[in-house]
Design an enzyme around this catalytic site. Structure first.
Site, PDB file in Angstrom:
ATOM      1  N   ASP A   9      -3.019  -7.669 -28.338  1.00  0.00           N
ATOM      2  CA  ASP A   9      -1.953  -7.467 -29.334  1.00  0.00           C
ATOM      3  C   ASP A   9      -1.069  -8.688 -29.612  1.00  0.00           C
ATOM      4  O   ASP A   9       0.164  -8.581 -29.655  1.00  0.00           O
ATOM      5  CB  ASP A   9      -1.072  -6.294 -28.922  1.00  0.00           C
ATOM      6  CG  ASP A   9      -1.840  -4.982 -28.824  1.00  0.00           C
ATOM      7  OD1 ASP A   9      -3.045  -4.964 -29.136  1.00  0.00           O
ATOM      8  OD2 ASP A   9      -1.232  -3.976 -28.430  1.00  0.00           O
ATOM      9  N   HIS A  53      -1.937   0.781 -37.027  1.00  0.00           N
ATOM     10  CA  HIS A  53      -1.413   2.122 -37.267  1.00  0.00           C
ATOM     11  C   HIS A  53      -1.470   2.523 -38.738  1.00  0.00           C
ATOM     12  O   HIS A  53      -1.399   1.678 -39.623  1.00  0.00           O
ATOM     13  CB  HIS A  53       0.031   2.213 -36.770  1.00  0.00           C
ATOM     14  CG  HIS A  53       0.174   2.009 -35.301  1.00  0.00           C
ATOM     15  ND1 HIS A  53      -0.501   2.765 -34.366  1.00  0.00           N
ATOM     16  CD2 HIS A  53       0.921   1.121 -34.594  1.00  0.00           C
ATOM     17  CE1 HIS A  53      -0.175   2.357 -33.155  1.00  0.00           C
ATOM     18  NE2 HIS A  53       0.691   1.359 -33.262  1.00  0.00           N
ATOM     19  N   LYS A 103      -6.771  -0.495 -32.543  1.00  0.00           N
ATOM     20  CA  LYS A 103      -6.387   0.697 -31.770  1.00  0.00           C
ATOM     21  C   LYS A 103      -5.163   1.342 -32.402  1.00  0.00           C
ATOM     22  O   LYS A 103      -4.415   0.679 -33.114  1.00  0.00           O
ATOM     23  CB  LYS A 103      -6.135   0.346 -30.304  1.00  0.00           C
ATOM     24  CG  LYS A 103      -5.028  -0.659 -30.056  1.00  0.00           C
ATOM     25  CD  LYS A 103      -4.991  -1.055 -28.583  1.00  0.00           C
ATOM     26  CE  LYS A 103      -3.885  -2.029 -28.269  1.00  0.00           C
ATOM     27  NZ  LYS A 103      -2.542  -1.523 -28.453  1.00  0.00           N
ATOM     28  N   CYS A 145       1.150  -2.645 -23.297  1.00  0.00           N
ATOM     29  CA  CYS A 145      -0.272  -2.696 -23.628  1.00  0.00           C
ATOM     30  C   CYS A 145      -1.088  -3.562 -22.676  1.00  0.00           C
ATOM     31  O   CYS A 145      -2.245  -3.246 -22.387  1.00  0.00           O
ATOM     32  CB  CYS A 145      -0.451  -3.132 -25.073  1.00  0.00           C
ATOM     33  SG  CYS A 145       0.268  -1.920 -26.229  1.00  0.00           S
TER      34      CYS A 145
END
Length: 191
Positions: A9, A53, A103, A145
């Site tokens: 990320d 997202h 993800k 994460c």
């Protein structure tokens, strides 16, 4: 016995100035690029993950739709698929990445293992296909994460090293606690 690197990320929304910016995020992006320039050939697989997202819903409660986020399980809107905030930080050179993973599509997701490649493979499938026994972990955020990805790699039977110079966390206390938890679970913390 293969070896993989997870780059977790390293996105605009998780670096300074982003929706959930982490102090030191931009420096980690550059440090990971420098590390890859010198060490990419040590890895059979390099997986880079991104939160990705939905922009039209609360992603299973991950986005605080009503009221203030609790910053534990609900968050401000961040890393909406296709947005500038979801892009990799510009200091992160992705040219050596072998697998890109998205993800959190419509659901909360912290671990790299919750994502899929563009062809639909899980990270576990990628690791198994390449005979990966060892995973090094870098990225953002140490206390969320990075922690979840390292714990899942351990649970999946991989040897795990967390590259401490290549992670940045939300807060020193929670980052230190996450690193202690990872060490207790069997991860090696490497400076």
């Amino acid at each position: 016995m293969g070896r993989a690197l997870f780059v977790v990320d390293v996105q605009n929304d998780f670096t300074e100035g982003g929706a959930l910016g982490v102090t030191g995020g931009a420096a980690v992006a550059q440090a990971i690029s420098d590390y890859l320039a010198a060490n990419a050939d040590d890895y059979d697989v390099i997986v880079a993950s991104r939160d990705w997202h939905d922009g039209d819903n609360d992603n299973g409660g991950h986005f605080a739709a009503d009221g203030e986020p609790d910053f534990q399980s609900s968050w401000p809107v961040h890393c909406v698929a296709g947005s500038a905030g979801a892009d990799y930080h510009p200091a992160f050179d992705t040219s050596r990445v072998t697998h890109h993973v998205h993800k959190g599509r419509g659901v909360p997701a912290y671990s790299v293992f919750e994502g899929r490649t563009g062809s639909g493979d899980t990270v576990q499938q990628v690791l198994d296909r390449h005979g990966i026994a060892e995973v090094d972990v870098a990225g953002i955020a140490t206390d969320y994460c990075v922690r979840a990805s390292a714990l899942d790699a351990l649970a999946d039977g991989r040897r795990v090293r967390v590259l401490r110079r290549l992670v940045a966390g939300v807060a020193p206390e929670t980052s230190d606690a996450a690193l202690a938890e990872l060490a207790a679970a069997g991860a090696e913390l490497v400076d």
